[in-house]
Scaffold this motif. Structure first.
Motif, mmCIF file in Angstrom:
data_model
loop_
_atom_site.group_PDB
_atom_site.id
_atom_site.type_symbol
_atom_site.label_atom_id
_atom_site.label_comp_id
_atom_site.label_asym_id
_atom_site.label_seq_id
_atom_site.Cartn_x
_atom_site.Cartn_y
_atom_site.Cartn_z
ATOM 1 N N ALA A 1 18.663 42.844 47.529
ATOM 2 C CA ALA A 1 18.883 42.622 48.951
ATOM 3 C C ALA A 1 18.859 41.124 49.185
ATOM 4 O O ALA A 1 18.564 40.353 48.275
ATOM 5 N N GLN A 2 19.209 40.705 50.418
ATOM 6 C CA GLN A 2 19.263 39.277 50.730
ATOM 7 C C GLN A 2 18.496 39.007 52.018
ATOM 8 O O GLN A 2 18.509 39.826 52.939
ATOM 9 N N SER A 3 17.815 37.868 52.054
ATOM 10 C CA SER A 3 17.089 37.483 53.264
ATOM 11 C C SER A 3 17.077 35.974 53.351
ATOM 12 O O SER A 3 16.608 35.290 52.429
ATOM 13 N N GLU A 4 17.553 35.459 54.458
ATOM 14 C CA GLU A 4 17.621 34.012 54.592
ATOM 15 C C GLU A 4 16.233 33.389 54.548
ATOM 16 O O GLU A 4 16.030 32.339 53.940
ATOM 17 N N ASN A 5 15.269 34.068 55.179
ATOM 18 C CA ASN A 5 13.955 33.451 55.318
ATOM 19 C C ASN A 5 12.962 33.871 54.252
ATOM 20 O O ASN A 5 11.978 33.174 54.011
ATOM 21 N N ASP A 6 13.217 34.990 53.638
ATOM 22 C CA ASP A 6 12.277 35.480 52.616
ATOM 23 C C ASP A 6 13.070 35.892 51.376
ATOM 24 O O ASP A 6 13.176 37.074 51.065
ATOM 25 N N ARG B 1 18.773 35.281 24.864
ATOM 26 C CA ARG B 1 17.454 34.874 24.383
ATOM 27 C C ARG B 1 16.715 34.016 25.406
ATOM 28 O O ARG B 1 15.499 34.002 25.438
ATOM 29 N N ALA B 2 17.469 33.289 26.216
ATOM 30 C CA ALA B 2 16.836 32.486 27.259
ATOM 31 C C ALA B 2 17.845 32.274 28.380
ATOM 32 O O ALA B 2 19.054 32.186 28.131
ATOM 33 N N ALA B 3 17.336 32.253 29.601
ATOM 34 C CA ALA B 3 18.194 32.061 30.779
ATOM 35 C C ALA B 3 17.509 31.078 31.704
ATOM 36 O O ALA B 3 16.301 31.160 31.927
ATOM 37 N N GLY B 4 18.274 30.138 32.252
ATOM 38 C CA GLY B 4 17.704 29.112 33.129
ATOM 39 C C GLY B 4 17.816 29.509 34.593
ATOM 40 O O GLY B 4 18.715 30.255 34.986
ATOM 41 N N LEU B 5 16.893 28.999 35.382
ATOM 42 C CA LEU B 5 16.892 29.240 36.826
ATOM 43 C C LEU B 5 17.488 28.030 37.542
ATOM 44 O O LEU B 5 17.218 26.880 37.170
ATOM 45 N N ASN B 6 18.321 28.302 38.554
ATOM 46 C CA ASN B 6 18.925 27.235 39.350
ATOM 47 C C ASN B 6 18.752 27.532 40.835
ATOM 48 O O ASN B 6 18.558 28.687 41.223
ATOM 49 N N HIS B 7 18.853 26.518 41.658
ATOM 50 C CA HIS B 7 18.826 26.748 43.107
ATOM 51 C C HIS B 7 19.894 27.751 43.512
ATOM 52 O O HIS B 7 19.726 28.493 44.478
ATOM 53 N N HIS B 8 20.994 27.769 42.756
ATOM 54 C CA HIS B 8 22.052 28.729 43.040
ATOM 55 C C HIS B 8 21.503 30.151 43.125
ATOM 56 O O HIS B 8 21.946 30.957 43.965
ATOM 57 N N ASP B 9 20.523 30.474 42.301
ATOM 58 C CA ASP B 9 19.970 31.830 42.291
ATOM 59 C C ASP B 9 19.193 32.112 43.576
ATOM 60 O O ASP B 9 19.214 33.233 44.099
ATOM 61 N N VAL B 10 18.517 31.097 44.070
ATOM 62 C CA VAL B 10 17.797 31.272 45.331
ATOM 63 C C VAL B 10 18.778 31.415 46.488
ATOM 64 O O VAL B 10 18.593 32.239 47.384
ATOM 65 N N TRP B 11 19.840 30.620 46.466
ATOM 66 C CA TRP B 11 20.858 30.766 47.513
ATOM 67 C C TRP B 11 21.443 32.168 47.511
ATOM 68 O O TRP B 11 21.710 32.742 48.575
ATOM 69 N N SER B 12 21.663 32.723 46.340
ATOM 70 C CA SER B 12 22.199 34.089 46.280
ATOM 71 C C SER B 12 21.247 35.062 46.974
ATOM 72 O O SER B 12 21.679 35.970 47.694
ATOM 73 N N LEU B 13 19.945 34.863 46.778
ATOM 74 C CA LEU B 13 18.963 35.735 47.430
ATOM 75 C C LEU B 13 18.902 35.495 48.942
ATOM 76 O O LEU B 13 18.518 36.386 49.698
ATOM 77 N N ARG B 14 19.301 34.304 49.354
ATOM 78 C CA ARG B 14 19.318 34.016 50.796
ATOM 79 C C ARG B 14 20.605 34.519 51.448
ATOM 80 O O ARG B 14 20.739 34.485 52.674
ATOM 81 N N GLY B 15 21.558 34.920 50.639
ATOM 82 C CA GLY B 15 22.814 35.409 51.218
ATOM 83 C C GLY B 15 23.894 34.355 51.324
ATOM 84 O O GLY B 15 24.903 34.555 51.994
ATOM 85 N N VAL B 16 23.707 33.244 50.640
ATOM 86 C CA VAL B 16 24.701 32.183 50.675
ATOM 87 C C VAL B 16 25.505 32.203 49.378
ATOM 88 O O VAL B 16 24.942 32.126 48.279
#
Lengths: 323, 323, 323, 323
Positions: D8-13, D38-53
């Motif tokens: 799911a997506q939430s801008e604030n949470d 074997r390994a995957a990196g985290l990017n701000h892009h992933d947080v934006w996806s969760l925010r719905g952007v």
């Protein structure tokens, strides 16, 4: 000798400081040459000098004029390159932060004689008229560098010129058309639109009008008022080449997001090199381009030409001749 | 369907293996499209295929032809780009060492139908004839990339074309002239020299003749026989763009000293990209270039066209049409 | 003042014309400055001058030396750029066909004082030794331009250096390694191979040895003997940057077919610009590169250094110092 | 299989929509391959996806993650390139307006398996750790293209990085330092300034602080807040390479006058090509660069890593591992 010069400066009444009268003939320092002027072009730069912009008051009186063609001491027919690098400069002279144009530090071209560094003399192609030769060193050179050094556009590509009326814009349309580029222009004024079509524009759009398709490059001299339109007009990877900003330097929207996401390029461009001027002259002659000339006047009547430019209705260059 | 194809190969009698006859219509794989061919151009490449050069015998029968224009399944008028990259290739497709041209791995263009990757279809500009459109994908595309992507020459610059007779050389002269370049050509044959002047060359020199001044770039397709002349023709920093070497690959003098001391550039060039083809088509149409066409024949008479090319007296393209 | 100069020339006994003795101190013309030399580097160029190659006999006596570092009249620590453009030259000075190096037209650097155009003085980075500073202006500058201006290789790319022994080759390996390029070198001599590995080569191959994979660029100073190997070493689109050809100018096989089919680039390169020298100096200091120095000798013993170079066993630069 | 995905997506949470749980293993279409991660990196892009952007709600559930390294079906150790061009795209894939990144259209990399076009697999250099390999495909690739493809800066040149804290800025400092560039950074935060110095910055300035001298290029990811400082920081002809604008897209002052008069270049840059990723990997390994890693967590604890990024105090990459 006869010259048109700034004797005083006035922001609101620039013509008040213009004198067409006698000035001492210049003496060339070592490495410089005398040019016996046959024709000199008028640019907005000359009006700015009379308004007190870009020319310090303590340099007055200053002979005006950045564009000149004539003969050297040996009778060779030459065009003067207006960009004068500082002593010891290496590399492209347009990157020299201490470069000057004729009439900024050294006396300008609207006179019977002007002195320039010998290296600034470029051969006038055989058969080119003095009037045409006197059009090339400023607005046309600026347009040449924008299109052919900086835009990256290849023949068959499409270029949008913002603001079809100005001197650089006119040169851009004529040069691009002759080089196999598809030239589109914007204009707020139907009569200017019509003129643009007559000199080679493939299409003219109203200001801000949506384009039928995106373009490879935009030529900007308008600035703030057209910035968003220019950014939105481009294909991914396209270029805005900017050589002026007559409507202001600070667009309401900077559009940085579109610039990075579409990987656009904004390329600042100012004047051109001596070698670019030589190629421009060769191109104009070989392709049979006839720069649009608004009026040709003897230097004695320079005031008439300045007044026409102030009235804002010139289309093409105003050229002063000497015989 | 009707097709001109290589049924056999013979080094000495290439026409013996050419058949104009029936072949099965191709089925497009996923991501490929059918082109209903309206016109197909002939290239030396097709004769080499019949001689057994560049086409393995186990791929026979192979429909010949790299150049085609026609309509896609939706009736859009398109030109086929002949360079087919290998699966998963990224970047400029002409650098793919496993790229092929139509008729090398996949069936070629001299047929009622040809299948190509959908991305290889480029819009035919409105108003362009089928014959012109069928000229562009090989020799003309090669010339476009040489001049506009690889030479670095700007309008007003001077370009020397070695060997005024060939297909690429003809395209170079026509394209360069239309783009504001000063085009000089060399030729051993006065009638070819005359032809070159008629299509836009500014000057034609005898082979090896000393140039009146040095040039910005040389276009090489002759190779060994003209190499020293090409090197000596250049200004410091000038470029030789080379796309072929019909007289041999190994010049008697390599001239490496001149290459490094004058900082020359030798740029290999082969075919062009899909995007270059699209710009070429736009340029040809916008500038009103009419590619020199030697003869237009219905595909049924393809053998006549091949025979003309073997006789060596074609000037311009041989085009086969389908209705 | 003390100087090492060519008093005579001999093809077979170059040392016979070398004098280390008194010469008049130079007077700087307008726009030129005096450099009080602290260290001067030896190059093969100096030996060629003594052999009569590149230096006309009527210019003798000529102080030798292209590389110098020292202090200007205000005590600033500076490096002299050796390339002196002709009057009025515009643009990249290495393209000026009338450029000269110190010791070709103007007196050279192996002296207590040398005069150069003021614009040819580049700041010596703080903390750089005089010996290092005196290494940079010729072989190292040549290597810098080859790699960073002309090769087009990006960090992570692979570069092959032909002939691991020479001065330019040594500089290439050290510079490329420090800039994140994977540097491979060829050598016929195991001891030179070992040296190359110690200064940063990632791999050394025997001359003509097949490479484990193709490279992005080849740096050529050997010429005819390595030409085919260089051409075959490259990926499609790769570059040969050539700055010399010690084994001859005319390879047996020119390989033009591979050059065009693989779209290779052969880029001639000679010396470098003043701005490239400034960046080189900054790079050497910032990256902590220590140019390999064979020997440091007081200028009084210049003959010893020349003799070492003639014996052919130098590895790195020979530097002469003044106190 | 185990995966971290947006349910799911939430801008604030944004964390409310993150699930670490079971998802079906992907099936590779033709031309695609399975990567055993074997390994995957985290990017701000992933947080934006969760925010719905940047990720449409109708594509949920979507496995997150743009960065991955692992083994292919044959056991080869590879890194996944995240930029997936649309079918039939020709040329540089970052210019494709329909390109997507992993986790935008196709399921992402934070999972036991991910499928990518086979051409998107780049060899992991021998000896590189999985954690390092999982850092490269997004922020580091962006930094590589900015510096080495787009800035035009040569070794010894000076580069200013605006905003020393971010992921791209950190990569810029490490990469530039290793390539012989003089790296300056700005930071509002003394602790971040200190970190920047430790990883290779030559100097750190407070935000907006006047520079001791002008620089060759500025790397922009901050945007509106630093724009005027960036423009003023440049030498004539210098470049601003911009890949983001975290403080806003529309600077108060656009500074167009300085851009054209000083002939600056503003170059938009987004991600990088597959070939750039391959060179980046080679460079990181050859130069011994160790990307700053904030924390390494098993994928099961992905929520901890996302929470750290949301708290804003990460320095370097957060990497998730699978065994």
């Amino acid at each position: 000798m006869l010259a048109a010069y700034a004797a005083a400066q006035s922001e609101n009444d620039p013509l008040s400081g213009l004198v067409v009268g006698d000035r001492p003939a210049p003496e060339p320092p070592a490495g410089w040459s005398v040019l016996n002027v046959r024709a000199a072009g008028l640019n907005h730069h000359d009006v700015w000098s009379l308004r007190g912009v870009g020319l310090a008051a303590d340099r007055l009186p200053m002979i005006l004029g950045c564009d000149a063609a004539g003969t050297d001491a040996d009778g060779n027919e030459v065009i003067a390159h207006s960009v004068i690098p500082s002593a010891g400069w290496r590399g492209d002279e347009t990157f020299d932060p201490r470069r000057t144009l004729l009439s900024e530090l050294h006396q300008g071209a609207m006179a019977e004689q002007v002195v320039v560094p010998t290296a600034n003399l470029v051969p006038k192609p055989a058969g080119m008229s003095w009037e045409t030769a006197a059009c090339l060193s400023t607005a046309w050179l600026t347009a040449y560098r924008m299109l052919f050094t900086n835009s990256g556009v290849q023949p068959g590509g499409t270029v949008l010129v913002q603001g079809a009326g100005g001197g650089v814009a006119t040169a851009l349309v004529q040069l691009g058309h002759a080089a196999g580029l598809r030239m589109w222009a914007t204009s707020r004024d139907p009569s200017r639109a019509d003129r643009a079509l007559r000199i080679g524009a493939d299409r003219v759009l109203a200001s801000g009008e949506r384009l039928p398709e995106r373009v490879d490059a935009v030529m900007e001299t308008v600035g703030a008022a057209t910035w968003s339109h220019s950014v939105n007009a481009l294909k991914p990877g396209g270029s805005i080449v900017i050589a002026g900003a007559t409507s202001g330097y600070d667009p309401r929207k900077g559009e940085l997001n579109k610039i990075f996401f579409k990987q656009l390029r904004v390329i600042g461009s100012t004047m051109g090199t001596r070698d670019e001027l030589a190629r421009l002259a060769g191109f104009v002659q070989a392709a049979g381009i006839e720069p649009v000339i608004d009026s040709v006047l003897p230097l004695e009547q320079a005031r008439v030409g300045f007044a026409r430019m102030l009235d804002g209705d010139v289309f093409g260059k105003v050229v002063f001749t000497l015989s």
